[in-house]
Write a protein that holds these residues in place. Sequence first.
Motif, short mmCIF file in Angstrom:
data_model
loop_
_atom_site.label_atom_id
_atom_site.label_comp_id
_atom_site.label_asym_id
_atom_site.label_seq_id
_atom_site.Cartn_x
_atom_site.Cartn_y
_atom_site.Cartn_z
N HIS A 25 49.09 32.63 54.37
CA HIS A 25 49.60 33.85 54.98
C HIS A 25 50.37 33.51 56.25
O HIS A 25 49.92 32.70 57.06
CB HIS A 25 48.45 34.81 55.29
N ALA A 26 51.55 34.12 56.40
CA ALA A 26 52.46 33.85 57.52
C ALA A 26 52.81 32.37 57.59
O ALA A 26 53.00 31.81 58.65
CB ALA A 26 51.86 34.33 58.85
N CYS A 161 42.81 36.93 60.99
CA CYS A 161 44.08 36.66 61.67
C CYS A 161 43.95 36.82 63.19
O CYS A 161 43.05 37.51 63.69
CB CYS A 161 45.18 37.58 61.15
N SER A 208 46.89 41.14 58.79
CA SER A 208 48.00 40.65 59.62
C SER A 208 48.12 41.50 60.88
O SER A 208 47.86 42.70 60.84
CB SER A 208 49.31 40.67 58.83
N ALA A 253 51.82 41.30 54.86
CA ALA A 253 52.66 40.65 55.89
C ALA A 253 53.32 41.73 56.75
O ALA A 253 53.62 42.82 56.28
CB ALA A 253 53.73 39.78 55.24
#
Length: 620
Positions: A25-26, A161, A208, A253
Amino acid sequence: MAGDVGADVQMLELKSVIGFNGSVHAGLKVHPDRENIVYPLGNVVIIEHIQTHKQSFLTGHTNDVSCLAISKSGRYIASGQITHMGFKADLIIWNYETKDIYCRLSLHKVKVQSLAFSPNEKYLLSLGGQDDGCVVIWDVKTMTSICGSPAALKSAGMTYCVAYSNLNDNIFVTGGDRTLRVWELDRANRKIRPTDCTMGQLKRVVRSIEVSEDDKFFYCGTTSGDVLQVSVDKQLFRHYGPAKNKYSLGITALALVKTGEILVGAGDGTVALIKGEKFQKVKSTKIQHAGEITSIALRGHGHQFFVGTSNAQTYRFNFAEFTFELINTCHYKPVRDIVFPFGCSDIFATCSENDIRIWKGTKEALRITVPNITCHAINFMQDGKYIISAWNDGKIRAFLPESGRLLYCIEDAHNKGVTAIASTSDCMRIVSGGGEGQVRVWKVSSTSQRMEEAMKEHKGSVSSIKVRKNNEECISASSDGTCIIWDLIRFVRIQVIFANTLFMCVLYHPDEMQVITSGTDRKIGYWESINAAQIREVEGSQSGSVNGMDIASDGEYFATGGDDKLIKVWNYKEAEVTHVGIGHSGFINRLKICPNQKIIVSVSDDGAILFWNYPFKSSR
């Protein structure tokens, strides 16, 4: 001992790669210089120039990279990895200019989940994974940890996150399963103090977080498919939306645009631009067959942005028109085989679950998709007119390499799936191996296909088949511990090789007087092809089976790869390793030395395709 990586062994040079780990992720970032994108693939971090596609590699991790962060000025890149249960997971800070390791930090158990730099690059914030669950602040200058704390209350779930304030080095945010906290660093007392955000009746899983440029609010994307707006100062939840038509499969996202609008990516492949207090959609598009959107990276002030997906695809979006183009793609499941056309080094084909892909250099030229079925092996007919492929549904399929059109399909070729395939140089016959252990010979043309003979001696699945240049013999390797040399005129066994292993690969030496084998016993065997007598046996790997081998056309060197994730180049006569390549993080399944002997291409379980400079000039 032969096979050991000694002091005189040189490193293979990694030339380029095809692949992108879209599950991070990211994980796709645009560097602040706006000229390069940064992304992970296996245990390597890749820096790729947006215009020229020239690649640089940051190598130092021992396992898959699990998260990435870039400092505000772009001077540092930080990457964290996943490791095995019971071990600590490293995070590395890299110097962007020199592409060297600035420092290696180790505290978290098993996995580093997320990373963020403070706005003035004084601190690096790291979050451990499920087995760790702690946040740690690191001093970048002194390369030491300042303090740490459990990321969430015991009653809450996992924290996923982190995000740093844009103006204050002492404020950051963490979010996860029923937990959302604003933290303040007390450097003097070496403590971080959390304040839980007041959410009322709202229960969300945050995946996120993005903080606004003025540090007044932060925005959270949730698995429920909505966006939360929370005050940084008061830790109060303010708005969430959209109230209706939430994003399918959750928001995976987020990116904030300078104008105050928000880009969101969803689990169903939707990319949308939203604004206002109710987070209304201004623009929206859906990328088909992309999987979930795992990264959105703005380039500059948002005229252009990049999107990474879980199916290992990268897209470039035009912000004004909201149109997109595919710029990078790769397999996202294990790559089973690779093959070059006869005498051609510019084009090659790979196969995986669902598809066969033909590549021209590092760009995909054609994709042949057969949904929900795995392709085990592929081969170009020597005249280049079509590709033959072995599938786990028991069928042999032939495709035209220009259009990808199905030329013919042999139904029920093997009753436990087709596991290996080869063709004769006159393009008149195919030799196939199956999961039940049979080797079958087929007389084929574009209009008719019939079985000539089935040879039944193997007791286990056939893993590899090679045909002699005169088309009168072939050799098959099997997981039953035998390699059999067959007469393709009389369809009888000529010789058999026995070993205490599951054979994974077999090759004829170019002069065809000898064959070499590899398998799960980590040994590489040299055998006489006339009487199957063993000439020598060397240790091919320190750990795990040797799955793939290929020999150069001049016969002087050969390359191997397997479960130890190393590419090794060997001197054939001496049976000694000359070069080792480190870059794969998944098990290597197959590799090929291209016909002009300039590069080695290897494929692995993590979906990666790696290109290595072949270290020797051909003697022919």
